[in-house]
Design a protein around this motif. Structure first.
Motif, PDB file in Angstrom:
ATOM      1  N   UNK A   1       0.660  -1.262   0.047  1.00 57.23           N
ATOM      2  CA  UNK A   1       0.091  -0.288  -0.072  1.00 57.23           C
ATOM      3  C   UNK A   1       0.934   1.217  -0.003  1.00 57.23           C
ATOM      4  N   UNK A   2       1.890   1.358   0.840  1.00 61.96           N
ATOM      5  CA  UNK A   2       2.716   2.450   0.966  1.00 61.96           C
ATOM      6  C   UNK A   2       3.518   2.547  -0.181  1.00 61.96           C
ATOM      7  N   UNK A   3       3.964   1.771  -1.067  1.00 59.52           N
ATOM      8  CA  UNK A   3       4.523   1.675  -2.375  1.00 59.52           C
ATOM      9  C   UNK A   3       3.562   2.476  -3.439  1.00 59.52           C
ATOM     10  N   UNK A   4       2.394   1.813  -3.531  1.00 64.67           N
ATOM     11  CA  UNK A   4       1.592   2.119  -4.445  1.00 64.67           C
ATOM     12  C   UNK A   4       1.186   3.686  -4.085  1.00 64.67           C
ATOM     13  N   UNK A   5       1.034   4.140  -2.839  1.00 67.80           N
ATOM     14  CA  UNK A   5       0.489   5.503  -2.607  1.00 67.80           C
ATOM     15  C   UNK A   5       1.861   6.283  -2.948  1.00 67.80           C
ATOM     16  N   UNK A   6       3.048   6.134  -2.569  1.00 63.90           N
ATOM     17  CA  UNK A   6       4.256   7.035  -3.055  1.00 63.90           C
ATOM     18  C   UNK A   6       4.394   7.168  -4.478  1.00 63.90           C
ATOM     19  N   UNK A   7       4.239   6.080  -5.451  1.00 60.77           N
ATOM     20  CA  UNK A   7       3.840   5.862  -6.706  1.00 60.77           C
ATOM     21  C   UNK A   7       2.808   6.972  -7.198  1.00 60.77           C
ATOM     22  N   UNK A   8       1.742   6.759  -6.719  1.00 60.26           N
ATOM     23  CA  UNK A   8       0.654   7.468  -7.047  1.00 60.26           C
ATOM     24  C   UNK A   8       0.775   9.134  -6.808  1.00 60.26           C
ATOM     25  N   UNK A   9       1.297   9.211  -5.523  1.00 60.42           N
ATOM     26  CA  UNK A   9       1.623  10.633  -5.207  1.00 60.42           C
ATOM     27  C   UNK A   9       2.415  11.259  -5.987  1.00 60.42           C
ATOM     28  N   UNK A  10       3.623  10.740  -6.425  1.00 59.01           N
ATOM     29  CA  UNK A  10       4.635  11.159  -7.184  1.00 59.01           C
ATOM     30  C   UNK A  10       4.155  11.397  -8.536  1.00 59.01           C
ATOM     31  N   UNK A  11       3.264  10.723  -9.285  1.00 63.40           N
ATOM     32  CA  UNK A  11       2.589  10.703 -10.477  1.00 63.40           C
ATOM     33  C   UNK A  11       1.844  12.002 -10.531  1.00 63.40           C
ATOM     34  N   UNK A  12       1.011  12.249  -9.305  1.00 61.18           N
ATOM     35  CA  UNK A  12      -0.001  13.248  -9.267  1.00 61.18           C
ATOM     36  C   UNK A  12       0.747  14.504  -9.198  1.00 61.18           C
ATOM     37  N   UNK A  13       1.720  14.620  -8.072  1.00 55.89           N
ATOM     38  CA  UNK A  13       2.262  15.847  -7.922  1.00 55.89           C
ATOM     39  C   UNK A  13       3.760  16.291  -8.574  1.00 55.89           C
ATOM     40  N   UNK A  14       4.375  15.221  -8.679  1.00 53.82           N
ATOM     41  CA  UNK A  14       5.772  15.568  -9.270  1.00 53.82           C
ATOM     42  C   UNK A  14       6.050  14.487 -10.471  1.00 53.82           C
ATOM     43  N   UNK A  15       5.228  14.455 -11.462  1.00 52.32           N
ATOM     44  CA  UNK A  15       5.603  13.485 -12.603  1.00 52.32           C
ATOM     45  C   UNK A  15       7.028  13.880 -13.192  1.00 52.32           C
ATOM     46  N   UNK A  16       7.634  14.745 -12.982  1.00 58.22           N
ATOM     47  CA  UNK A  16       9.133  15.002 -13.350  1.00 58.22           C
ATOM     48  C   UNK A  16      10.114  14.177 -12.582  1.00 58.22           C
ATOM     49  N   UNK A  17       9.758  13.828 -11.568  1.00 57.98           N
ATOM     50  CA  UNK A  17      10.677  12.906 -11.083  1.00 57.98           C
ATOM     51  C   UNK A  17      10.842  11.337 -11.468  1.00 57.98           C
ATOM     52  N   UNK A  18       9.734  10.929 -12.212  1.00 52.40           N
ATOM     53  CA  UNK A  18       9.593   9.792 -12.673  1.00 52.40           C
ATOM     54  C   UNK A  18      10.123   9.470 -14.007  1.00 52.40           C
ATOM     55  N   UNK A  19      10.627  10.716 -14.765  1.00 48.84           N
ATOM     56  CA  UNK A  19      11.213  10.687 -15.882  1.00 48.84           C
ATOM     57  C   UNK A  19      12.413  10.237 -15.908  1.00 48.84           C
ATOM     58  N   UNK A  20      13.184  10.442 -14.540  1.00 48.48           N
ATOM     59  CA  UNK A  20      14.626   9.946 -14.632  1.00 48.48           C
ATOM     60  C   UNK A  20      15.389  11.270 -14.765  1.00 48.48           C
ATOM     61  N   UNK A  21      16.733  10.655 -14.892  1.00 47.64           N
ATOM     62  CA  UNK A  21      17.732  11.825 -15.038  1.00 47.64           C
ATOM     63  C   UNK A  21      18.007  11.951 -16.761  1.00 47.64           C
TER      64      UNK A  21
END
Ligand code: SAM
Length: 247
Positions: free
Chosen positions: A227-247
């Motif tokens: 649950x925590x991992x799914x939430x972390x991912x969901x949050x990041x997608x919603x608030x900071x999608x830039x972080x998921x694009x990698x470097x």
């Protein structure tokens, strides 16, 4: 670690570095933080650290000479090669948790807090290893940014936090999906992406009808972790999608 900070407003540092985790780290001898008044390295009676800009323009510019003299003296106190001299500057590379982790591995940091219209360009060109900004906005001086760096770096020094593993899962830290994490959740979670942390709750379980998610009270550790991992991912997608694009 030893951190030396050069400033024209040493009084600004009283307080923030004398409380909480930074204070404890200092008490336990894990870090030394020395605040130096740049005026100590001036040579005139008025202790001048700034002058008018060549070419005109408003405001004053911090002079290279006192900074050069100060760095010369401070470097004599450094016992290790693992040193970085950093100028706080809105024009520097924007600070991040990853940079804080790297800097926490050093033995010595010298931070230069600019003020007024900034510092003579020759300081950047010849005297510092890097320039760091704490964000795309302009502050009055580099004192608050220096404190931001100290706080974020000191808590990552081994031995400072009672539970250092907590920093592995907090926001902006590298996230590893454990083997039991469902493959269906996508490619992103299996990479090394800095995620935002999952939501946290504490007692009471029900406040005004606002309930803590059932799974967190179930005692099902694997379920909680998923649950925590799914939430972390969901949050990041919603608030900071830039972080998921990698470097
Ligand atoms: N004239 C400069 C410019 O436009 O880039 C801004 C100078 S600012 C008023 C004075 C000092 O505050 C800088 O030399 C720097 O040390 C510090 N400072 C201001 N904003 C900062 C930021 N976002 N990050 C780090 N340091 C900052």
């Amino acid at each position: 670690m030893r951190i030396d900070i050069l400033t024209v407003f040493p009084q600004m540092f009283a307080g923030p570095l004398d409380a909480s985790i930074v204070a404890r780290a200092k008490e336990h001898g894990l870090v030394e933080v020395w605040i130096h008044d740049l005026r100590r390295w001036t040579t005139d009676r008025r202790k001048t650290v700034d002058d008018r800009p060549y070419g005109g323009g408003s405001g004053m510019v911090m002079m290279v000479e006192p900074i050069d003299r100060a760095l010369h003296d401070l470097k004599l106190k450094v016992k290790s090669e693992k040193l970085k001299v950093i100028l706080l500057s809105p024009q520097g590379k924007v600070f991040s948790q990853a940079r804080a982790r790297d800097l926490a591995k050093l033995d010595n940091l010298i931070l230069i807090a600019g003020h007024y219209e900034g510092v003579d360009e020759r300081v950047r060109e010849h005297l510092v290893d890097e320039e760091i900004s704490i964000g795309d906005y302009v502050l009055t001086g580099g004192e608050l940014p220096a404190m931001v760096l100290v706080d974020s770096i000191v808590r990552l020094i081994p031995g400072v936090l009672e539970k250092p593993e907590a920093t592995e899962l907090e926001s902006f830290s590298t996230f590893h999906a454990p083997p039991e994490y469902p493959k269906s959740t996508g490619r992103a979670v299996r990479g090394r992406y800095p995620l935002l942390e999952y939501p946290q709750y504490t007692r009471p379980a029900n406040f005004k009808g606002w309930k803590v998610p059932e799974i967190l009270r179930s005692g099902d550790h694997a379920g909680v972790e998923t649950w925590q991992m799914k939430q972390a991912l969901k949050r990041t997608r919603e608030r900071r999608p830039d972080l998921l694009k990698g470097k």
